[in-house]
Motif scaffolding. Structure first.
Motif: not given
Length: 254
Positions: A73-79, A243-247
């Motif tokens: 993942s390029e960045k930490e994915l959090t809640k 793995v990546d995602a964003a708001i």
């Protein structure tokens, strides 16, 4: 809660039974059960040395499996977020894609409860153990059939609790009042039904989602959300993706 002696081989047997399952040649069919027993342990609990010797080989194999890197993942994915979170978006997206592929159904909406996501995904290497930490519960994937009014109630619930990750459902609210709700960019159609991917905990009324309990079950699978995540995240790696995602503004609160 029952009192037990300070030696707790039953606990270790339960834990390492998982290890044996993980490394069995054939994967067993999982069955849902409400049976459980609470065992009391504390910092003074001693280790059963004989049992520790028995499980030692399995622990080595389990540790090796849990430490396998399956993605990056390029960045930490959090809640972190208000209702919509990067991690919730990721899991909801993967659940929708998986459900469409696995069950050959035109899933409209995917729902996950942020409270059920128990850890973040780190920046960099993602291991099997990270996925077990993220999704430790035995939550199974269900497909429910909702009408337009049911979808509206789902949107109102999301606005009130701000605790869901959503895919396919866009909503906007002001002062906890739902003003805009669309499904895949379109207004609700009161002449059609909508298919929703969700876990069995929520489908059976968990987190006060009682309005889902009596809705038709199109699919009640024995596939764990954790298995879904492992499958889809490994597939991303196979495709050369990270793995990546964003708001993204799926849920807007004013």
């Amino acid at each position: 809660m029952k009192n037990h002696s300070r030696k707790v081989p039953k606990i270790k047997m339960a834990i390492w039974g998982i290890a044996i399952i993980l490394f069995s040649a054939c994967s067993p069919q999982l069955h849902k059960s409400s049976s459980f027993e609470l065992l009391s342990i504390d910092p003074l609990t001693t280790i059963d040395k004989d049992f520790e010797e028995i499980i030692a080989p399995y622990k080595v194999r389990l540790d090796a499996e849990m430490n396998k890197v399956i993605a990056r993942s390029e960045k930490e994915l959090t809640k972190g977020g208000k209702g919509e979170t990067a991690l919730g978006n990721l899991v909801a997206d993967l659940q929708k894609e998986f459900s469409q592929e696995k069950f050959n159904l035109p899933v409209d909406i995917s729902v996950v409860n942020n409270g059920g996501l128990r850890n973040s995904l780190p920046k960099g290497d993602i291991t099997v153990g990270n996925i077990f930490e993220l999704a430790p519960f035995e939550n199974f994937i269900y497909i429910l059939e909702l009408n337009a009014e049911d979808v509206k109630r789902l949107g109102e619930y999301a606005v009130k609790g701000k605790n869901l990750g959503l895919t396919g459902l866009h909503l906007e609210a002001k002062e906890n009042n739902l003003n805009i709700l669309t499904v895949n960019g379109e207004a609700l159609d009161h002449s059609r039904k909508y298919l929703v991917a969700i876990n069995d905990y929520l489908a059976n009324g968990g987190d006060r989602m009682d309005f889902l309990v009596d809705l038709p079950r199109v699919k009640s699978s024995n596939i764990l959300m954790r298995e879904m995540l492992l499958d889809k995240i490994k597939a991303l790696t196979t495709e050369g993706k990270k793995v990546d995602a964003a708001i993204e503004g799926r849920q807007i609160y004013k």
